[in-house]
Scaffold this motif. Structure first.
Motif, mmCIF file in Angstrom:
data_model
loop_
_atom_site.group_PDB
_atom_site.id
_atom_site.type_symbol
_atom_site.label_atom_id
_atom_site.label_comp_id
_atom_site.label_asym_id
_atom_site.label_seq_id
_atom_site.Cartn_x
_atom_site.Cartn_y
_atom_site.Cartn_z
ATOM 1 N N GLN A 1145 0.610 -1.504 0.327
ATOM 2 C CA GLN A 1145 -0.084 0.309 -0.040
ATOM 3 C C GLN A 1145 0.536 0.908 0.463
ATOM 4 O O GLN A 1145 1.326 1.238 0.581
ATOM 5 N N SER A 1146 1.223 2.334 -1.533
ATOM 6 C CA SER A 1146 2.045 2.941 -1.622
ATOM 7 C C SER A 1146 1.451 4.285 -0.593
ATOM 8 O O SER A 1146 2.511 4.869 -0.137
ATOM 9 N N SER A 1147 -0.019 4.241 -0.379
ATOM 10 C CA SER A 1147 0.077 5.960 0.992
ATOM 11 C C SER A 1147 0.157 5.306 2.142
ATOM 12 O O SER A 1147 0.414 6.415 2.756
ATOM 13 N N GLU A 1148 0.575 4.082 2.468
ATOM 14 C CA GLU A 1148 1.256 3.594 3.881
ATOM 15 C C GLU A 1148 2.693 3.476 4.067
ATOM 16 O O GLU A 1148 2.902 3.956 4.774
ATOM 17 N N LEU A 1149 2.993 4.340 2.634
ATOM 18 C CA LEU A 1149 4.905 3.673 3.061
ATOM 19 C C LEU A 1149 5.382 5.273 3.281
ATOM 20 O O LEU A 1149 4.836 6.341 2.695
ATOM 21 N N LYS A 1150 6.195 4.967 3.778
ATOM 22 C CA LYS A 1150 7.544 6.699 4.062
ATOM 23 C C LYS A 1150 7.708 6.688 2.438
ATOM 24 O O LYS A 1150 8.054 6.085 2.121
ATOM 25 N N PRO A 1151 7.558 7.800 2.044
ATOM 26 C CA PRO A 1151 9.137 8.098 0.592
ATOM 27 C C PRO A 1151 9.980 8.184 0.756
ATOM 28 O O PRO A 1151 10.489 8.345 2.071
ATOM 29 N N ILE A 1152 11.070 7.888 -0.076
ATOM 30 C CA ILE A 1152 12.262 7.620 -0.483
ATOM 31 C C ILE A 1152 12.941 8.368 -1.431
ATOM 32 O O ILE A 1152 12.312 7.554 -2.499
ATOM 33 N N ASN A 1153 13.640 9.138 -1.229
ATOM 34 C CA ASN A 1153 14.519 10.179 -2.375
ATOM 35 C C ASN A 1153 15.826 10.018 -2.783
ATOM 36 O O ASN A 1153 15.681 10.081 -1.293
ATOM 37 N N PHE A 1167 19.432 -0.867 -7.011
ATOM 38 C CA PHE A 1167 19.413 -1.213 -5.900
ATOM 39 C C PHE A 1167 20.358 -2.693 -5.643
ATOM 40 O O PHE A 1167 20.325 -3.433 -5.525
ATOM 41 N N ASN A 1168 20.938 -2.849 -4.614
ATOM 42 C CA ASN A 1168 21.188 -4.231 -3.376
ATOM 43 C C ASN A 1168 20.563 -4.075 -2.205
ATOM 44 O O ASN A 1168 20.981 -3.293 -1.618
ATOM 45 N N SER A 1177 20.896 -11.496 -0.414
ATOM 46 C CA SER A 1177 21.092 -10.240 -1.125
ATOM 47 C C SER A 1177 19.798 -9.913 -2.434
ATOM 48 O O SER A 1177 20.456 -11.295 -3.323
ATOM 49 N N ASP A 1178 19.349 -9.307 -2.264
ATOM 50 C CA ASP A 1178 18.627 -9.318 -4.270
ATOM 51 C C ASP A 1178 18.388 -8.136 -4.768
ATOM 52 O O ASP A 1178 19.592 -7.384 -4.274
ATOM 53 N N GLU A 1179 18.191 -7.710 -5.770
ATOM 54 C CA GLU A 1179 18.996 -6.996 -6.544
ATOM 55 C C GLU A 1179 18.270 -5.897 -8.204
ATOM 56 O O GLU A 1179 16.764 -7.130 -8.558
ATOM 57 N N ILE A 1180 17.521 -4.859 -7.681
ATOM 58 C CA ILE A 1180 16.669 -4.399 -8.265
ATOM 59 C C ILE A 1180 17.166 -3.039 -8.840
ATOM 60 O O ILE A 1180 18.073 -2.072 -8.370
ATOM 61 N N VAL A 1181 16.728 -3.589 -9.803
ATOM 62 C CA VAL A 1181 17.294 -1.929 -11.308
ATOM 63 C C VAL A 1181 16.285 -1.380 -11.966
ATOM 64 O O VAL A 1181 14.599 -1.778 -12.168
ATOM 65 N N ILE A 1182 16.031 -0.247 -11.569
ATOM 66 C CA ILE A 1182 15.193 1.052 -12.213
ATOM 67 C C ILE A 1182 16.133 1.559 -13.055
ATOM 68 O O ILE A 1182 16.511 2.665 -12.852
ATOM 69 N N SER A 1188 12.997 14.411 -11.067
ATOM 70 C CA SER A 1188 11.163 14.053 -10.888
ATOM 71 C C SER A 1188 10.678 13.346 -10.483
ATOM 72 O O SER A 1188 9.583 13.422 -10.383
ATOM 73 N N TYR A 1189 11.956 12.185 -11.048
ATOM 74 C CA TYR A 1189 10.833 10.786 -11.445
ATOM 75 C C TYR A 1189 11.479 10.133 -10.363
ATOM 76 O O TYR A 1189 12.567 9.220 -11.222
ATOM 77 N N PHE A 1190 11.074 9.212 -9.637
ATOM 78 C CA PHE A 1190 11.906 8.077 -8.987
ATOM 79 C C PHE A 1190 10.646 7.087 -8.389
ATOM 80 O O PHE A 1190 9.937 7.416 -7.385
ATOM 81 N N PRO A 1191 10.119 5.856 -8.958
ATOM 82 C CA PRO A 1191 9.460 4.780 -7.939
ATOM 83 C C PRO A 1191 9.976 3.988 -6.960
ATOM 84 O O PRO A 1191 9.887 2.700 -7.654
ATOM 85 N N TYR A 1192 10.013 4.251 -5.818
ATOM 86 C CA TYR A 1192 10.336 4.422 -4.637
ATOM 87 C C TYR A 1192 9.777 3.466 -4.352
ATOM 88 O O TYR A 1192 10.380 1.920 -3.669
ATOM 89 N N GLU A 1193 8.765 3.041 -5.216
ATOM 90 C CA GLU A 1193 7.848 1.543 -3.756
ATOM 91 C C GLU A 1193 8.089 0.604 -4.267
ATOM 92 O O GLU A 1193 8.223 -1.065 -3.987
ATOM 93 N N LYS A 1194 9.299 0.087 -5.421
ATOM 94 C CA LYS A 1194 9.410 -0.795 -5.630
ATOM 95 C C LYS A 1194 10.789 -2.035 -5.266
ATOM 96 O O LYS A 1194 10.716 -2.129 -4.735
ATOM 97 N N LEU A 1195 11.135 -0.598 -3.767
ATOM 98 C CA LEU A 1195 11.530 -1.173 -2.959
ATOM 99 C C LEU A 1195 11.549 -1.875 -1.955
ATOM 100 O O LEU A 1195 11.435 -2.214 -1.014
ATOM 101 N N TYR A 1196 9.778 -1.586 -1.492
ATOM 102 C CA TYR A 1196 8.937 -2.413 -0.579
ATOM 103 C C TYR A 1196 8.451 -3.398 -1.282
ATOM 104 O O TYR A 1196 8.161 -4.393 -0.211
ATOM 105 N N GLU A 1197 8.348 -4.006 -2.081
ATOM 106 C CA GLU A 1197 8.243 -4.729 -2.997
ATOM 107 C C GLU A 1197 8.377 -6.419 -2.124
ATOM 108 O O GLU A 1197 9.428 -6.510 -2.127
ATOM 109 N N GLY A 1198 8.079 -7.293 -1.772
ATOM 110 C CA GLY A 1198 8.241 -8.547 -1.434
ATOM 111 C C GLY A 1198 9.260 -7.882 -0.048
ATOM 112 O O GLY A 1198 9.953 -9.696 0.187
ATOM 113 N N LEU A 1199 8.848 -7.617 0.247
ATOM 114 C CA LEU A 1199 9.695 -7.728 1.927
ATOM 115 C C LEU A 1199 8.809 -8.086 2.886
ATOM 116 O O LEU A 1199 8.013 -8.051 2.900
ATOM 117 N N ARG A 1200 9.734 -8.780 3.876
ATOM 118 C CA ARG A 1200 9.345 -9.607 5.158
ATOM 119 C C ARG A 1200 9.413 -9.246 6.040
ATOM 120 O O ARG A 1200 10.811 -8.028 6.018
#
Length: 1444
Positions: A1145-1153, A1167-1168, A1177-1182, A1188-1200
């Protein structure tokens, strides 16, 4: 010889030289020492009005304090008030100003100056102490109070620290001089320096660098004073808790001492004592007695001592009773036994602290054997007597005598040096004596000197005779002396052998071995050199250890008692006679007496005529006349090495004898001289004519007959009769004067004139060596001869006028050459001359004639010689106007005609080509044939074919001749000539050599082609000297390739200018013809590489600099470097929290700049994400990221659940430049960007996915005791809020870490009630929830108390017992059985600096003690105490014991 052994008669010496402890005696120059060192035992202090104390050392050995001897004085001057004032003045000068008259600001009536200084010092220490406190806060990261109130950051704290103490220290030193306190009032410059030093120190201390002493200070502070939270909620220091806990659980100790036994020992220091043999010494020894110490170990006073005395000669035994008193047979107590105690402790153990040890003196005035028979204290009890004997003999003595009873003070070389040494003492004796020759000391030691067949318990095993250390030559004693051993036996033993102190009954049954025995030693040697000789006795030691040290005596005292023998050894005088011519003597003869001694016998007497003799030499000279009458002349005395004696009368002079003041001499060499009456020489002359058949008389032959002593010298004057053209009269003119000599009594003289005429020959005077003044020959008519003579014609070759080419009368000619021969002729011209030329090879003779020669000098022209070889020109005959033909036999002229023609050529192996370095010199080898020296002309023509230049050079040898040339061009030989002849050039005009220069090194820009290197293969030529490479990214290393020409190896010099303007100079060595220049490209901007110089093996840097024609070219290569992209988080290091259910839920997540700093967008970022729970460790490529544009929500995806660390791993911009970020802590492989390594923390954030908090004991299987740490593990997000109870007291705590740790400061029960973390609002209650009862019990634990042990009811008890008694030791326990006990027994031993220390003698461990008491029975002395105790749960050790 009876008095010979009593050498100490009338010797002033006191009791100190006999090792006594008696009363004082007059100061003595004689010191007889023992084997122990001298020491001082007592002093008398006398106080004067000036507070000065004179300490006078009265004795060299311990004795009664009432005795004194004025031997050595020490004075200790204490400072008077005047001295103190002077010191203050000096100190005031040291401060740089004289403030003696300045009054302090605070009156001394209110506060003294010294207290004012103390107050200022305490204020300064207080400021520095507070500074150290703030420094510890600063280094610990805690806020430091100061000007800035917000000092939570390190910058504000450091600013507060520096500003605060810059102001405080400066004000302190600035205001200090205003108080005018003496020694603390400084000048302005010193105040400024003090402020500067303290300011620099404050700034340095505040730096972030960790200094070792500051780290140690902080660590010590934390260890000693840091407090920790306990289970009760209060803070407590763990170190103090454990220290008090350890000391409070071990109480009491029992010390058992065994009382000592009362003992007595005679002569405990084992000193040696003796009494003088001569009774005349009684005046130098008060009461004629010795004081012998007895060591008493008793608490009671001594009332009675019984001594056993045994006479050494009769073995008669006497018992002598001594009581305490003042008569001569009473013993005396030593009041100050400090020295005795110190020395006794070294021999028998430490007795310095035993109050029962005392010393008394007993008087002894007879030689003999002594031992204690009985000693009784004041209670009537007998003391145990430790076995100790004392033998007091007569002191050993020694003297030097002569076997012939005459000790001469002067001897001669070759005399026998015989002396005798008489010694007397208790054998075996040790004698040390010296032989000194002109200051050079030879010292000898003779051990175990004793009479023949002597037996004694003091004897040592025999060995060979030894020498002292001062004489390293092994056999020098045998060389210097012949020792008569008929009355003694020589042995040696180690100097470390110890003398005996106790003897058995068999040895004491007969004390004859303790008598003084005489020993006689004869020494003899041959005197081989002159000088001053001394024999001196240095030391004499008897077998009981009594020492007489003669080395401390003066020479006057040694001579008085025959302990030194001195004499001078003189050389043997020598003389010989020598006669010399003396024109002033009536007999024309003087006699020289030549003297010699050992110093001049090997030297040339002519060089020592004026040398002064050691003593005047006396000579007896006799004279015998022609009638045989003999008489002695007056005695001759000379101080010089040569004495001249005029011989006035003819006759025989004989050297009869010679002697000096000390020694008779010997006559060497010639001893007789015969002097005769001198007779003047005479001459008788007769003449004979020399006739020629052709011309008549041509000269005169004179026969000379001499008398007298040859050699003879005479003059002959020759006059010629000529007609005076003016008067036409015949006059006599001096034609020649001849000075002739004859070594024999007969001689001949021939006169043949070279010109015709009338001649007169006159012999006018005669001399010889005796008559050097000319003697006129009279009558003159007998010595005058007249004659008319004609000259016979003659001719000869004048060798002096031959050409310079002739050597050794040999005329050298070249092939085809000719020469002129100079001829000297005699007679009346014109002359006719006939000569022959002989060819030696074929014996062919050719005759030549020359007419009408009208001069006496003529040159003969030789024919041309076309055949080489040897020729002889011989003069045959001559004829002048007289018509007389005269055959000639004069020396011939030799002519040597060379058989060859000299030539020259180049000696080159190659075909006339030579290549050299420009500016260098080359050697062109030549081949020269002929006789040196050679002159060679050659032609030089440059490469431009300019006019040739001709050069000439000279070679002095044909061994490896070379032409040194340095110019390129053609060199051609023109002509050559050797020493005599002109030569030819081989090959003619074809003989030339071409010299060319080697090519200079050059280079060409090439595109690099090395594999595996990230380089740009394209390079563009902008101008002739400027090139440009394609753009690259930062940190991409490229190269510039160069094609080199020349002779490898090359040296390439170039500069690289970076974008910041910094220029780096480089030089590399290249072994191949390809070189590459690396461009680092570590900074964005333009890099410029400038190639400035190139050298090869032929042309070095120095070679090219010398060439004026060389022009230096610079090539420039440019390359533009694009910057690498840079990115970081806006909030680096921040933890972004999220619940496990809201990660999608992106609305509940704190933004990362992000911050995009360098590069050209858009960007692709990798990102590692490191999962803490799984370490995976997992690796994510954005992609397509912009400012002005950075989709930070992808960093929260799949975290336990758990913490997840997000790190920026890589960024790529639109230029294709890549920047990879690698943490050096997790670095395994790959590329690491050093520029960004220090900023990795800005590229990390954490994402925490939380759940409900949890708590559990870290280790629930152990038992906890007081002093342990109770640890609970917390799961959740800190801070945690925990509510718990300890001993039913509710407590609350907030924890900021994942553990809940408390110090168990006291025994009790702790239980956890609830827990809450910061990520969730739920609280976990353990005591109000029935489902959590089991968990509540698991979190509950008990803290057990520490056991205790008590000895002797907690007191430190000392119990004295007698040997054989027993004592009970009781240990009482507190705690939970079973107990385990470890206890020790310690004993006192001697430590350093005479201090006793405790040493563990025994350690015992007892286990499974179920009772609360444990007892042991012991009879061993020592201290019993417990060191370890444990019960069923806990263990503790006595830190006070282990820390000592």
């Amino acid at each position: 010889m009876e008095n010979r052994y009593n050498i100490f008669n009338d010797t002033p010496r006191g009791d100190h030289w006999m090792k006594t402890y008696a009363s004082s005696s007059p100061a003595s120059p004689i010191d007889i020492k023992t084997q122990e060192k001298d020491a001082f035992s007592s002093y008398n202090a006398q106080t004067t009005n000036n507070n000065e104390h004179d300490f006078t050392i009265r004795s060299r050995h311990p004795r009664s304090s009432s005795r004194s001897s004025p031997d050595i004085h020490y004075t200790d001057h204490h400072s008077s008030p005047l001295n103190g004032q002077n010191n203050n003045n000096k100190n005031s000068k040291g401060n740089g100003n004289n403030n003696a008259n300045i009054q302090p600001l605070i009156s001394t009536d209110i506060l003294e100056v010294s207290k004012q200084r103390t107050l200022i010092l305490l204020l300064f220490l207080l400021i520095q102490g507070y500074k150290i406190y703030d420094l510890i806060l600063l280094k610990s990261g805690l806020p430091v109070p100061g000007i800035l109130f917000n000092s939570s950051s390190n910058f504000y704290s450091r600013f507060n620290f520096i500003s605060k103490y810059l102001i405080i220290d400066s004000m302190f030193f600035y205001l200090l001089p205003t108080f005018n306190i003496p020694k603390l009032t400084f000048t302005k410059w010193i105040v400024i320096i003090q402020i500067a030093i303290m300011s620099i120190t404050t700034i340095v201390l505040s730096q972030e660098h960790n200094f070792i002493f500051i780290s140690m200070m902080i660590t010590s502070w934390k260890k000693l004073y840091s407090k920790e939270l306990s289970v009760t909620g209060s803070t407590i220091n763990h170190r103090k808790l454990m220290k008090s806990s350890s000391s409070s659980h071990f109480k009491g100790a029992l010390t058992i001492k065994i009382l000592p036994e009362n003992t007595a020992m005679l002569n405990p220091l084992h000193d040696s004592f003796c009494l003088p043999l001569d009774s005349n010494l009684n005046g130098y020894i008060p009461n004629n007695s010795l004081n012998i110490p007895i060591r008493i170990n008793s608490t009671q006073e001594i009332q009675f001592i019984q001594l056993e005395y045994r006479d050494l000669y009769t073995n008669e035994i006497q018992l002598r009773n001594l009581t305490k008193g003042k008569n001569k047979n009473s013993f005396k107590i030593i009041n100050d036994p400090t020295f005795l105690i110190l020395k006794d402790s070294k021999l028998h153990g430490d007795t310095s602290k035993d109050s029962t040890i005392r010393y008394i003196n007993i008087p002894i005035n007879e030689i003999g054997f002594y031992q204690i028979k009985k000693i009784v204290d004041s209670k009537g009890l007998s003391l145990k007597i430790l076995k100790s004997h004392l033998i007091v003999p007569h002191c050993p003595i020694a003297s030097i005598s002569s076997p012939t009873n005459s000790l001469s003070k002067d001897k001669c070389i070759g005399d026998v040096d015989s002396i005798a040494i008489d010694i007397q003492g208790v054998p075996p004796l040790k004698l040390i004596y010296s032989k000194i020759i002109d200051g050079k000391v030879y010292q000898f030691e003779d051990d175990n000197l004793q009479p023949e067949y002597f037996q004694s318990p003091l004897q040592y095993p025999t060995s060979q005779h030894t020498q002292s250390k001062e004489n390293p030559n092994k056999n020098i004693h045998d060389k210097m002396f012949d020792v008569d051993s008929s009355h003694l036996t020589l042995h040696s033993h180690s100097q470390r052998q110890r003398k005996r102190f106790v003897f058995n009954d068999n040895e004491l049954s007969d004390l004859q071995w303790a008598h003084n025995q005489p020993v006689h030693i004869n020494l003899s040697s041959i005197i081989n050199e002159k000088g001053h000789y001394s024999y001196r006795i240095d030391k004499l030691i008897d077998s009981l250890g009594n020492i007489i040290d003669f080395s401390t005596f003066s020479n006057e005292l040694l001579e008085k008692f025959d302990s030194i023998y001195q004499f001078n050894a003189h050389s043997i005088p020598k003389a010989s006679l020598e006669e010399h011519y003396d024109p002033y003597s009536p007999t024309k003869t003087s006699i020289f007496i030549n003297f010699e001694d050992d110093d001049t016998s090997n030297k040339d007497n002519n060089n020592n005529n004026n040398s002064v003799l050691e003593s005047p030499y006396n000579v007896v000279l006799s004279y015998t006349d022609s009638n045989g009458n003999k008489k002695n002349l007056d005695n001759i005395t000379s101080h010089l090495m040569k004495y001249k004696f005029d011989a006035p009368y003819p006759g025989a002079y004989t050297l009869e004898s010679i002697n000096s003041n000390f020694c008779p001499g010997v006559i060497i060499g010639k001893s007789d001289v015969l002097v005769t009456e001198p007779i003047p020489p005479t001459l008788k002359v007769t003449s004979r004519s020399i006739m020629d058949e052709c011309v008549g008389q041509t000269g005169l032959n004179f026969d000379l007959l001499f008398t007298g002593i040859p050699p003879y010298n005479y003059n002959a004057k020759i006059y010629k009769m000529i007609k005076d053209p003016r008067t036409n009269k015949i006059i006599t003119k001096l034609y020649d004067t001849k000075r002739l000599d004859s070594k024999t009594s007969r001689n001949k003289f021939t006169f043949i004139p070279s010109q015709e005429g009338d001649y007169q020959i006159i012999f006018d005077n005669l001399t010889n060596d005796l008559f050097r003044d000319p003697i006129q020959l009279l009558p003159a008519n007998d010595y005058t001869f007249k004659t008319s003579m004609r000259v016979k014609p003659s001719a000869r070759i004048n060798s002096k006028k031959l050409t310079s080419s002739s050597r050794n009368d040999v005329i050298k000619l070249c092939l085809g050459g000719h020469t002129k021969i100079p001829i000297d002729l005699k007679g009346e011209p014109p002359f006719y001359l006939k000569y022959d030329i002989l060819e030696t090879m074929s014996n062919k003779r050719t005759t030549y004639e020359v007419d009408d020669i009208n001069s006496t000098s003529y040159y003969l022209d030789t024919p041309i010689f076309n055949t080489g070889g040897d020729y002889i020109l011989s003069l045959v005959s001559i004829k002048d106007t007289s018509g007389c033909l005269v055959g000639l036999s004069e020396p011939d002229a030799r002519i040597k005609v060379r058989r060859d023609i000299p030539f020259a050529s180049f000696n080159q192996l190659e075909e006339g080509k030579i290549m050299i370095r420009e500016g260098a010199t080359v050697d062109i080898a030549l081949k020269l044939n002929g006789d040196p020296p050679f002159k060679v002309k050659y032609e030089y023509r440059d490469l431009n074919h300019n006019l040739p230049k001709v050069h000439e050079t000279v070679f002095h040898s044909n061994y490896k001749p070379v032409l040194k040339v340095s110019k390129e061009g053609s060199y051609k030989l023109l002509e050559m000539k050797d020493s005599t002849c002109d030569g030819t050039i081989e090959n003619g005009s074809n003989e030339f050599v071409n010299v060319t220069f080697l090519d200079k090194p050059t280079f060409e820009i090439k595109a690099p082609s090395k594999k595996g290197m990230k380089v740009s293969n394209e390079i563009t030529k902008l101008t002739e000297f400027i090139f440009k490479k394609n753009d690259v990214c930062q940190n991409t290393e490229t190269t510039v390739g160069l094609q080199l020409s020349g002779s490898p190896p090359f040296i390439l010099g170039y500069d690289i200018m970076s974008p910041n303007g910094q220029v780096t100079n480089n030089k590399i060595q290249v072994a191949t013809r390809y070189a590459s220049i690396k461009l680092p490209n570590t900074e964005p901007g333009e890099y410029i590489a400038t190639i400035k110089e190139l050298y090869d093996s032929n042309y070095g840097e120095a070679d090219l600099k010398k060439l004026n024609t060389f022009k230096k070219l610079e090539i420039t290569v440019k390359q533009m470097v694009n910057p690498i992209p840079e990115v970081e988080f806006n909030d680096p290091g921040k933890t972004f929290k999220a619940c496990s259910i809201s990660t999608d839920q992106s609305s509940e997540l704190k933004p990362i700049n992000l911050k995009l700093l360098n590069g050209k967008g858009p960007y692709t970022i990798t990102f590692n994400i490191n999962h803490e729970s799984t370490s995976r460790s997992d690796e994510i490529v954005i992609a397509n990221i912009t400012n002005s544009y950075f989709p930070y929500e992808k960093l929260y995806e799949g975290l336990r659940l758990g913490n997840h660390e997000v790190t920026i791993a890589k960024i790529i911009d639109s230029n294709g430049c890549t920047n990879e970020f690698v943490d050096t802590n997790n670095f395994n492989s790959g590329y690491m960007n050093n520029n960004n390594n220090n900023n990795l923390d800005n590229k990390k954030i954490s994402i925490s996915i939380t759940d409900v908090p949890k708590i559990h004991l870290l280790d629930s299987s152990v038992d906890y005791c007081v002093g342990d740490y109770v640890t609970y593990q917390l799961n959740g997000i800190a801070p945690f809020t925990i509510k718990y109870e300890f001993n039913d007291i509710p407590l609350k705590s907030q924890e900021y870490t994942s553990q809940f740790i408390r110090l168990a400061s006291e025994a009790g029960i702790i239980s956890i009630n609830s827990i809450q973390d910061s990520s969730s609002q739920c609280i976990v209650n353990f005591n109000n929830n029935e489902q959590m009862i089991d968990e509540y019990e698991k979190l509950r634990l008990e803290i057990h108390p520490i056991p205790s042990v008590t000895v002797s009811q907690g007191d430190y008890v000392i119990e004295d017992i007698h040997e054989g008694d027993q004592v009970e030791v009781t240990f009482s326990f507190e705690g939970t059985p079973p107990f385990s006990l470890t206890y020790v027994r310690r004993e006192e031993i001697d430590g350093k600096n005479d201090k006793n220390k405790q040493q563990v003698a025994e350690t015992h461990k007892v286990s499974d003690i179920m009772d609360f008491e444990y007892k042991i029975i012991t009879s061993l002395q020592g201290t019993y105490e417990a060191i370890e105790i444990s019960d069923a749960y806990c263990f503790v050790k006595n830190d006070a014991f282990f820390n000592t």
